[in-house]
Design a protein around this motif. Structure first.
Motif, PDB file in Angstrom:
ATOM      1  N   LYS A   1      10.826  35.127  20.728  1.00  0.00           N
ATOM      2  CA  LYS A   1      11.978  35.235  21.638  1.00  0.00           C
ATOM      3  C   LYS A   1      12.929  34.050  21.453  1.00  0.00           C
ATOM      4  O   LYS A   1      14.141  34.213  21.511  1.00  0.00           O
ATOM      5  CB  LYS A   1      11.483  35.305  23.092  1.00  0.00           C
ATOM      6  CG  LYS A   1      12.569  35.386  24.121  1.00  0.00           C
ATOM      7  CD  LYS A   1      13.238  36.728  24.127  1.00  0.00           C
ATOM      8  CE  LYS A   1      14.243  36.828  25.269  1.00  0.00           C
ATOM      9  NZ  LYS A   1      15.112  37.991  25.130  1.00  0.00           N
TER      10      LYS A   1
ATOM     11  N   THR B   1      14.996  23.957  39.335  1.00  0.00           N
ATOM     12  CA  THR B   1      14.008  24.838  38.708  1.00  0.00           C
ATOM     13  C   THR B   1      12.802  24.054  38.217  1.00  0.00           C
ATOM     14  O   THR B   1      11.653  24.464  38.416  1.00  0.00           O
ATOM     15  CB  THR B   1      14.644  25.626  37.544  1.00  0.00           C
ATOM     16  OG1 THR B   1      15.752  26.382  38.052  1.00  0.00           O
ATOM     17  CG2 THR B   1      13.647  26.565  36.891  1.00  0.00           C
TER      18      THR B   1
ATOM     19  N   GLU C   1       7.118  32.775  32.865  1.00  0.00           N
ATOM     20  CA  GLU C   1       7.696  34.121  32.771  1.00  0.00           C
ATOM     21  C   GLU C   1       8.511  34.457  34.013  1.00  0.00           C
ATOM     22  O   GLU C   1       9.610  35.023  33.905  1.00  0.00           O
ATOM     23  CB  GLU C   1       6.606  35.170  32.605  1.00  0.00           C
ATOM     24  CG  GLU C   1       6.125  35.340  31.200  1.00  0.00           C
ATOM     25  CD  GLU C   1       5.186  36.519  31.091  1.00  0.00           C
ATOM     26  OE1 GLU C   1       5.643  37.591  30.643  1.00  0.00           O
ATOM     27  OE2 GLU C   1       4.006  36.359  31.464  1.00  0.00           O
ATOM     28  N   ASP C   2       7.981  34.146  35.182  1.00  0.00           N
ATOM     29  CA  ASP C   2       8.713  34.422  36.426  1.00  0.00           C
ATOM     30  C   ASP C   2      10.057  33.694  36.433  1.00  0.00           C
ATOM     31  O   ASP C   2      11.082  34.270  36.811  1.00  0.00           O
ATOM     32  CB  ASP C   2       7.885  34.005  37.645  1.00  0.00           C
ATOM     33  CG  ASP C   2       6.702  34.929  37.901  1.00  0.00           C
ATOM     34  OD1 ASP C   2       6.645  36.032  37.318  1.00  0.00           O
ATOM     35  OD2 ASP C   2       5.812  34.521  38.696  1.00  0.00           O
TER      36      ASP C   2
ATOM     37  N   LYS D   1      12.457  35.317  33.932  1.00  0.00           N
ATOM     38  CA  LYS D   1      12.980  36.581  34.466  1.00  0.00           C
ATOM     39  C   LYS D   1      14.045  36.308  35.518  1.00  0.00           C
ATOM     40  O   LYS D   1      15.095  36.957  35.540  1.00  0.00           O
ATOM     41  CB  LYS D   1      11.852  37.424  35.053  1.00  0.00           C
ATOM     42  CG  LYS D   1      10.962  38.035  33.990  1.00  0.00           C
ATOM     43  CD  LYS D   1       9.787  38.761  34.608  1.00  0.00           C
ATOM     44  CE  LYS D   1       8.855  39.277  33.533  1.00  0.00           C
ATOM     45  NZ  LYS D   1       7.605  39.822  34.079  1.00  0.00           N
ATOM     46  N   GLU D   2      13.757  35.351  36.391  1.00  0.00           N
ATOM     47  CA  GLU D   2      14.715  34.978  37.432  1.00  0.00           C
ATOM     48  C   GLU D   2      16.039  34.520  36.813  1.00  0.00           C
ATOM     49  O   GLU D   2      17.115  34.824  37.328  1.00  0.00           O
ATOM     50  CB  GLU D   2      14.116  33.863  38.281  1.00  0.00           C
ATOM     51  CG  GLU D   2      15.046  33.254  39.287  1.00  0.00           C
ATOM     52  CD  GLU D   2      14.442  31.988  39.884  1.00  0.00           C
ATOM     53  OE1 GLU D   2      15.130  30.949  39.857  1.00  0.00           O
ATOM     54  OE2 GLU D   2      13.299  32.043  40.358  1.00  0.00           O
ATOM     55  N   LYS D   3      15.953  33.791  35.701  1.00  0.00           N
ATOM     56  CA  LYS D   3      17.142  33.268  35.020  1.00  0.00           C
ATOM     57  C   LYS D   3      17.726  34.284  34.046  1.00  0.00           C
ATOM     58  O   LYS D   3      18.667  33.970  33.306  1.00  0.00           O
ATOM     59  CB  LYS D   3      16.802  31.972  34.277  1.00  0.00           C
ATOM     60  CG  LYS D   3      16.295  30.861  35.162  1.00  0.00           C
ATOM     61  CD  LYS D   3      17.394  30.315  36.037  1.00  0.00           C
ATOM     62  CE  LYS D   3      16.914  29.095  36.822  1.00  0.00           C
ATOM     63  NZ  LYS D   3      17.957  28.538  37.656  1.00  0.00           N
ATOM     64  N   GLU D   4      17.143  35.499  34.029  1.00  0.00           N
ATOM     65  CA  GLU D   4      17.596  36.614  33.198  1.00  0.00           C
ATOM     66  C   GLU D   4      17.496  36.321  31.694  1.00  0.00           C
ATOM     67  O   GLU D   4      18.286  36.837  30.896  1.00  0.00           O
ATOM     68  CB  GLU D   4      18.992  37.064  33.603  1.00  0.00           C
ATOM     69  CG  GLU D   4      19.042  37.528  35.051  1.00  0.00           C
ATOM     70  CD  GLU D   4      20.399  38.007  35.505  1.00  0.00           C
ATOM     71  OE1 GLU D   4      21.396  37.799  34.785  1.00  0.00           O
ATOM     72  OE2 GLU D   4      20.451  38.578  36.603  1.00  0.00           O
ATOM     73  N   VAL D   5      16.536  35.487  31.326  1.00  0.00           N
ATOM     74  CA  VAL D   5      16.231  35.262  29.913  1.00  0.00           C
ATOM     75  C   VAL D   5      15.303  36.378  29.431  1.00  0.00           C
ATOM     76  O   VAL D   5      15.428  36.860  28.316  1.00  0.00           O
ATOM     77  CB  VAL D   5      15.572  33.872  29.706  1.00  0.00           C
ATOM     78  CG1 VAL D   5      15.110  33.698  28.273  1.00  0.00           C
ATOM     79  CG2 VAL D   5      16.539  32.768  30.114  1.00  0.00           C
ATOM     80  N   LEU D   6      14.375  36.770  30.291  1.00  0.00           N
ATOM     81  CA  LEU D   6      13.476  37.895  30.039  1.00  0.00           C
ATOM     82  C   LEU D   6      13.826  39.014  31.007  1.00  0.00           C
ATOM     83  O   LEU D   6      14.361  38.765  32.085  1.00  0.00           O
ATOM     84  CB  LEU D   6      12.009  37.491  30.260  1.00  0.00           C
ATOM     85  CG  LEU D   6      11.429  36.384  29.399  1.00  0.00           C
ATOM     86  CD1 LEU D   6       9.981  36.119  29.818  1.00  0.00           C
ATOM     87  CD2 LEU D   6      11.495  36.743  27.931  1.00  0.00           C
ATOM     88  N   GLN D   7      13.454  40.210  30.631  1.00  0.00           N
ATOM     89  CA  GLN D   7      13.707  41.366  31.519  1.00  0.00           C
ATOM     90  C   GLN D   7      12.488  41.701  32.326  1.00  0.00           C
ATOM     91  O   GLN D   7      11.411  41.462  31.984  1.00  0.00           O
ATOM     92  CB  GLN D   7      14.113  42.555  30.677  1.00  0.00           C
ATOM     93  CG  GLN D   7      15.407  42.301  29.960  1.00  0.00           C
ATOM     94  CD  GLN D   7      15.800  43.484  29.092  1.00  0.00           C
ATOM     95  OE1 GLN D   7      15.374  44.599  29.321  1.00  0.00           O
ATOM     96  NE2 GLN D   7      16.628  43.229  28.098  1.00  0.00           N
TER      97      GLN D   7
END
Length: 135
Positions: free
Chosen positions: A32, A77, A125-126, A129-135
């Motif tokens: 990634k 963060t 991961e959470d 996802k929160e930062k919209e790097v992962l879906q």
């Protein structure tokens, strides 16, 4: 389980080469981040056993590295990351503190470390996802 945790499980089960806790957190995100696994293996090499002196846990360091790989460096963060780990580990994030109840040859030591690796991956991961790097 997530693809990142699944990859960490594979790494932690590999005997040779040895993937230390830091490498086991960082390397699953190599694709990634578009960073070769070999590069990350070298970068994380000295983060085993609390940076080789019982200091900060390699898994904890690995989580910070992953966040940095994706440009997440804001104080709020990073503080939340540490607060989450501090709460679940009674403010003990150094390798020597976390492993104080285990002898060097204690067979339950590795599973303890494995679970910490997986916990850190979940927290990271959470955040990603929160930062919209992962879906």
């Amino acid at each position: 389980m997530s693809e990142y945790r699944d990859r960490a499980v594979q790494l932690r089960a590999t005997i040779e080469p040895h993937y230390n806790c830091c490498a086991s957190v960082v390397i699953p995100f190599a694709g990634k981040a578009e960073i070769p696994e070999e590069t990350l293996m070298r970068i994380t090499a000295n983060f085993r056993r609390g940076m080789r002196n019982g200091g900060r846990c390699g898994a904890v360091c690995g989580g910070i590295m992953v966040l940095g790989m994706f440009g997440i460096t804001d104080d709020e963060t990073i503080s939340r990351y540490y607060e989450t780990l501090n709460r679940s580990h009674h403010h003990m994030l150094n390798c020597s503190e976390l492993l104080k109840d285990f002898r060097e040859d204690d067979p339950s030591r590795k599973p303890f470390c494995d679970e910490l690796v997986y916990e850190v991956i979940g927290i990271v991961e959470d955040i990603l996802k929160e930062k919209e790097v992962l879906q």
